[in-house]
Design an enzyme around this catalytic site. Structure first.
Site, PDB file in Angstrom:
ATOM      1  N   ILE A  87       0.939  -1.195   0.087  1.00  0.00           N
ATOM      2  CA  ILE A  87       0.256   0.157   0.054  1.00  0.00           C
ATOM      3  C   ILE A  87       0.798   1.296   0.169  1.00  0.00           C
ATOM      4  CG2 ILE A  87      -1.614   1.333   1.385  1.00  0.00           C
ATOM      5  CD1 ILE A  87      -3.015  -1.434   2.120  1.00  0.00           C
ATOM      6  N   ASP A  94      11.188   2.756   6.423  1.00  0.00           N
ATOM      7  CA  ASP A  94      10.767   1.204   6.492  1.00  0.00           C
ATOM      8  C   ASP A  94      12.315   0.572   6.631  1.00  0.00           C
ATOM      9  OD1 ASP A  94      10.151  -1.298   5.788  1.00  0.00           O
ATOM     10  OD2 ASP A  94       8.539  -0.752   4.507  1.00  0.00           O
ATOM     11  N   ASP A 104      -8.753   6.525   9.615  1.00  0.00           N
ATOM     12  CA  ASP A 104      -9.684   5.377   9.256  1.00  0.00           C
ATOM     13  C   ASP A 104      -9.592   4.262  10.273  1.00  0.00           C
ATOM     14  OD1 ASP A 104     -11.450   4.390   7.267  1.00  0.00           O
ATOM     15  OD2 ASP A 104      -9.600   3.104   6.706  1.00  0.00           O
ATOM     16  N   GLU A 112     -11.924  -0.234  18.118  1.00  0.00           N
ATOM     17  CA  GLU A 112     -12.849  -0.432  17.141  1.00  0.00           C
ATOM     18  C   GLU A 112     -14.168  -1.477  17.521  1.00  0.00           C
ATOM     19  OE1 GLU A 112     -11.491  -0.662  13.041  1.00  0.00           O
ATOM     20  OE2 GLU A 112      -9.982   0.781  13.440  1.00  0.00           O
ATOM     21  N   HIS A 145     -13.274   2.899   9.395  1.00  0.00           N
ATOM     22  CA  HIS A 145     -12.369   1.629   8.963  1.00  0.00           C
ATOM     23  C   HIS A 145     -12.744   1.515   7.581  1.00  0.00           C
ATOM     24  CE1 HIS A 145      -9.656  -1.739  10.072  1.00  0.00           C
ATOM     25  NE2 HIS A 145      -9.520  -1.484   8.678  1.00  0.00           N
ATOM     26  N   GLY A 192     -11.090   1.961   4.589  1.00  0.00           N
ATOM     27  CA  GLY A 192      -9.953   2.002   3.668  1.00  0.00           C
ATOM     28  C   GLY A 192     -10.364   1.050   2.804  1.00  0.00           C
ATOM     29  N   ALA A 193     -10.892  -0.230   2.838  1.00  0.00           N
ATOM     30  CA  ALA A 193     -10.890  -1.402   1.832  1.00  0.00           C
ATOM     31  C   ALA A 193     -12.301  -1.349   1.170  1.00  0.00           C
ATOM     32  CB  ALA A 193     -10.609  -2.570   2.508  1.00  0.00           C
TER      33      ALA A 193
HETATM   34  N1  LIG Z   1      -7.790   0.518   6.583  1.00  0.00           N
HETATM   35  C1  LIG Z   1      -8.076  -0.502   5.960  1.00  0.00           C
HETATM   36  O1  LIG Z   1      -8.846  -0.803   5.653  1.00  0.00           O
HETATM   37  C2  LIG Z   1      -6.800  -1.365   5.559  1.00  0.00           C
HETATM   38  C3  LIG Z   1      -5.832  -1.387   6.242  1.00  0.00           C
HETATM   39  N2  LIG Z   1      -4.675  -2.112   5.878  1.00  0.00           N
HETATM   40  C4  LIG Z   1      -3.589  -2.062   6.901  1.00  0.00           C
HETATM   41  O2  LIG Z   1      -2.399  -1.610   5.935  1.00  0.00           O
HETATM   42  C5  LIG Z   1      -1.091  -2.442   6.556  1.00  0.00           C
HETATM   43  C6  LIG Z   1      -0.235  -2.225   5.419  1.00  0.00           C
HETATM   44  O3  LIG Z   1      -0.700  -3.154   4.331  1.00  0.00           O
HETATM   45  P1  LIG Z   1       0.387  -3.600   3.156  1.00  0.00           P
HETATM   46  O4  LIG Z   1       1.054  -2.297   2.512  1.00  0.00           O
HETATM   47  O5  LIG Z   1      -0.386  -4.322   2.223  1.00  0.00           O
HETATM   48  O6  LIG Z   1       1.413  -4.408   3.863  1.00  0.00           O
HETATM   49  P2  LIG Z   1       2.862  -4.654   3.549  1.00  0.00           P
HETATM   50  O7  LIG Z   1       3.184  -5.956   4.459  1.00  0.00           O
HETATM   51  O8  LIG Z   1       3.021  -4.949   2.086  1.00  0.00           O
HETATM   52  O9  LIG Z   1       3.823  -3.592   3.885  1.00  0.00           O
HETATM   53  C7  LIG Z   1       4.108  -3.141   5.105  1.00  0.00           C
HETATM   54  C8  LIG Z   1       5.225  -2.498   5.150  1.00  0.00           C
HETATM   55  O10 LIG Z   1       5.585  -2.009   6.728  1.00  0.00           O
HETATM   56  C9  LIG Z   1       6.932  -2.103   6.796  1.00  0.00           C
HETATM   57  N3  LIG Z   1       7.360  -2.177   8.386  1.00  0.00           N
HETATM   58  C10 LIG Z   1       7.049  -3.320   9.054  1.00  0.00           C
HETATM   59  N4  LIG Z   1       7.723  -2.635  10.246  1.00  0.00           N
HETATM   60  C11 LIG Z   1       8.005  -1.694  10.171  1.00  0.00           C
HETATM   61  C12 LIG Z   1       8.490  -0.736  11.158  1.00  0.00           C
HETATM   62  N5  LIG Z   1       8.906  -0.999  12.184  1.00  0.00           N
HETATM   63  N6  LIG Z   1       8.663   0.614  10.512  1.00  0.00           N
HETATM   64  C13 LIG Z   1       8.499   1.048   9.580  1.00  0.00           C
HETATM   65  N7  LIG Z   1       7.893   0.047   8.444  1.00  0.00           N
HETATM   66  C14 LIG Z   1       7.803  -1.032   8.821  1.00  0.00           C
HETATM   67  C15 LIG Z   1       7.184  -3.467   6.024  1.00  0.00           C
HETATM   68  O11 LIG Z   1       8.577  -3.536   5.876  1.00  0.00           O
HETATM   69  C16 LIG Z   1       6.512  -3.483   5.057  1.00  0.00           C
HETATM   70  O12 LIG Z   1       7.154  -2.858   3.932  1.00  0.00           O
HETATM   71  C17 LIG Z   1      -1.580  -3.490   6.843  1.00  0.00           C
HETATM   72  O13 LIG Z   1      -0.824  -4.216   7.816  1.00  0.00           O
HETATM   73  C18 LIG Z   1      -3.026  -3.355   7.336  1.00  0.00           C
HETATM   74  O14 LIG Z   1      -3.104  -3.401   8.787  1.00  0.00           O
HETATM   75  C19 LIG Z   1      -4.646  -2.979   4.749  1.00  0.00           C
HETATM   76  C20 LIG Z   1      -5.863  -3.023   4.075  1.00  0.00           C
HETATM   77  C21 LIG Z   1      -6.935  -2.228   4.447  1.00  0.00           C
HETATM   78  O1  LIG Z   2     -12.233  -5.639   5.370  1.00  0.00           O
HETATM   79  C1  LIG Z   2     -12.135  -4.511   5.731  1.00  0.00           C
HETATM   80  O2  LIG Z   2     -13.115  -3.609   5.573  1.00  0.00           O
HETATM   81  C2  LIG Z   2     -10.917  -4.030   6.489  1.00  0.00           C
HETATM   82  C3  LIG Z   2      -9.652  -4.163   5.589  1.00  0.00           C
HETATM   83  C4  LIG Z   2      -8.488  -3.977   6.318  1.00  0.00           C
HETATM   84  O3  LIG Z   2      -8.413  -3.655   7.573  1.00  0.00           O
HETATM   85  C5  LIG Z   2      -7.243  -5.016   6.091  1.00  0.00           C
HETATM   86  O4  LIG Z   2      -7.586  -5.561   4.864  1.00  0.00           O
HETATM   87  O5  LIG Z   2      -6.205  -5.148   6.703  1.00  0.00           O
END
Ligand SMILES: NC(=O)C1=CN([C@@H]2O[C@H](COP(=O)(O)OP(=O)(O)OC[C@H]3O[C@@H](n4cnc5c(N)ncnc54)[C@H](O)[C@@H]3O)[C@@H](O)[C@H]2O)C=CC1
Ligand SMILES: O=C(O)CCC(=O)C(=O)O
Length: 529
Positions: free
Chosen positions: A154, A173, A258, A263, A281, A283-284
């Protein structure tokens, strides 16, 4: 007749998910919005559970989930699943790591613009009939510095969009390589530098022990005066009380969340703070992302329940549906070899080595290693499977070594399992006949050729005439029918092993009588799945 796997969809999900489960041969129930107690009462009948973020898969839910084999999260974050408890119970946990990344990145970008131009408040006041043209003075994002905390899927999409609107992006990161930073067009920096330089900060990390409270009060105070902060990742990354204080003081010019520490957020300290905006929440929550993750989670779960394919598992090596049929006989062989060593080793084992040779060495080794460990540890606990075996091995301090030799030896394909014990290294090896039938071919240095199945007897004796007759008579007199008979010896007149498959379990009394036969050194009953 084989029964169909049963799946529960317990969160609101695109209806295509249920259709896919049905088309792939699963029975599916869609029951959303239940209390934890209702879920606990129901979960025992299901093999698979498909969730989003509302269902909390706690230890208590898992304890009631007696048939559960797999949990699929239609989304990325799995902090609503107790993964260690699932692993300990042998339940595979999968997510869909890419299906909602673009959507979530777009939400973060939307939040940046909403903050820059105070759109939510301007909208509310305009619709209230105020026409407050002079109350809002925004900022341009062009030329501003965006501080990206977390540059994974993301984060990198957010970076590309931000570069598109002419922002400069700095990223913190620890796992971002300099090459990838160049490829993304961002400047890799330490956290303090990011805090000092960023006009906007956006968070895209999972919630872990390292990231929890990454924007603590101390770190928030290091930010540039007038910074704007966006969090579309996880609540818990920011100290919400400190953020509120800094919004009130004006040090933070705006914050858009978000996600919240708790929650659903019904009474956050941030509610009503100046220049604070939030979404529940979301985001997705786009049609595209929800179709993506629902289809993906249904395909993955059905694949696992029907074919044994493992995709995007967080607690088990991946195994594609194409690989699964090829690897299946190897996994059976690996499990049998692990089981053989486990059943025949009484000493403590600090190390187990798995060596693949020839055709086996060209395959994905992780599932074979997990299968060996499952077979080996099942002697200690019958709840061990391929998911929890690597965790149990680690917990018990068992060192696991993996070796590959692509060159063929005596067999075109071979798996050897060796254990280090107090009395030395002992190993067993097996091959596949016709690429599908597992066969033991070496047992503690002695060549044999045996199928490992059902009830078996393992006998070590002195190689001398008459022994085979005596053991056959003993078993016959006790009504035990011999299925197969496999002999091996180190040298004529030396130590010999006899591996018998029998049609029923051998009672203790018969094992004792066998042990008392002349020349017999050891008798053991074995059982294989
Ligand atoms: N608001 C929503 O609805 C959604 C929220 N998310 C959240 O977004 C987060 C990120 O998703 P992705 O990018 O797909 O995950 P990802 O695993 O591809 O990226 C996470 C990044 O965080 C980095 N990271 C890990 N520890 C760290 C630290 N201590 N300091 C800085 N960077 C660090 C990792 O190296 C990685 O590059 C998910 O864990 C999820 O919780 C995801 C989808 C929807
Ligand atoms: O399913 C949702 O609406 C939340 C998505 C989310 O937070 C995630 O994929 O990490």
């Amino acid at each position: 007749m084989t029964t169909k796997p049963k799946v529960l969809i317990s969160d609101k999900m695109d209806p295509n998910a249920a259709r896919i489960f049905e088309a792939r041969g699963c029975d599916v129930d869609v029951i959303t919005g239940e209390t934890p107690e209702q879920l606990i009462a129901r979960i025992g009948e299901y093999d698979g559970l498909a969730i989003r973020s509302s269902t909390k898969v706690t230890k208590e839910v898992l304890a009631a989930a007696k048939n559960l084999k797999v949990i699929g999260r239609a989304g990325i974050g799995v902090d609503n699943v107790d993964i260690p408890a699932a692993s300990a119970q042998g339940v595979v946990v999968m997510n869909t790591p890419f299906g909602n990344s673009i959507t979530t990145a777009e939400h973060a970008i939307a939040m940046i613009f909403a903050l820059a131009r105070q759109i939510p408040e301007a909208n509310a006041r305009t619709q209230a009939g105020e026409w407050p043209k002079n109350a809002f003075m925004g900022v341009e994002v062009t030329g501003k510095t965006l501080g990206l905390i977390g540059a994974g899927n993301i984060g990198s999409i957010v970076a590309s969009r931000a570069l598109g609107v002419k922002m400069k992006v700095v990223a913190f990161d620890p796992f971002l390589t300099p090459e990838r930073a160049v490829e993304m067009g961002v400047e890799k920096v330490e956290l303090d530098a990011l805090l000092e330089r960023a006009d906007f900060i956006t968070l895209h990390t999972p919630l872990t022990d390292q990231t929890r409270n990454i924007l603590s009060r101390e770190n928030l105070l290091k930010t540039k005066n007038g910074v704007r902060i966006v969090n579309c990742a996880r609540g818990g990354l920011i100290d919400e009380d400190a953020l509120k204080d800094l919004l009130v003081s004006g040090h933070v010019a705006g914050a858009a969340l978000d996600v919240f520490k708790t929650e659903p957020a019904k009474d956050s300290p941030l509610f009503g703070a100046p220049n604070f905006i939030c979404t529940p929440h979301l985001g997705a929550s786009t049609t595209e992302a929800q179709v993506n993750v629902a289809l993906q989670v249904a395909e993955q779960l059905a694949d696992y329940l029907v074919n044994g394919g493992v995709t995007n598992a967080l607690n088990m090596p991946s195994l594609s549906a194409e690989e699964a049929p090829k690897l299946k006989p190897y996994m059976k062989l690996a499990e049998q070899l692990g089981s053989m060593v486990g059943q025949l080793t009484r000493d403590s084992v600090p190390r187990i080595s798995i060596h693949t040779e020839g055709a086996a060495a060209e395959l994905n080794m992780k599932p074979m290693v997990a299968a060996v460990l499952a077979g080996f540890l099942r002697v200690q606990s019958d709840t061990v499977n391929m998911v929890n075996a690597p965790y149990l091995a680690k917990e018990r301090g068992l060192e696991v070594r993996e070796v590959k030799t692509e060159r063929e030896g005596d067999y075109h394909t071979l798996i050897r399992v060796s254990v280090k014990t107090e009395s030395g290294e002992r190993s067993v090896a097996g091959t596949l006949f016709n690429n599908v039938e597992p066969r033991l071919v070496e047992l503690f240095g002695i060549k044999v050729e045996a199928e490992l199945a059902g009830h078996m007897m393992y006998i070590v004796n002195e190689d001398a005439p008459g022994f085979i007759g005596r053991i056959g008579t003993l078993l016959g007199e006790n009504g035990i029918n011999i299925g197969t008979f496999n002999l091996g010896r180190r040298e004529a007149g030396g130590e010999a092993v006899l591996l018998l498959s029998v049609d029923s379990a051998v009672p203790e009394t018969v094992l004792k009588q066998a042990c008392a036969l002349p020349g017999v050194k050891l008798v053991k009953a074995l059982a294989f799945a």
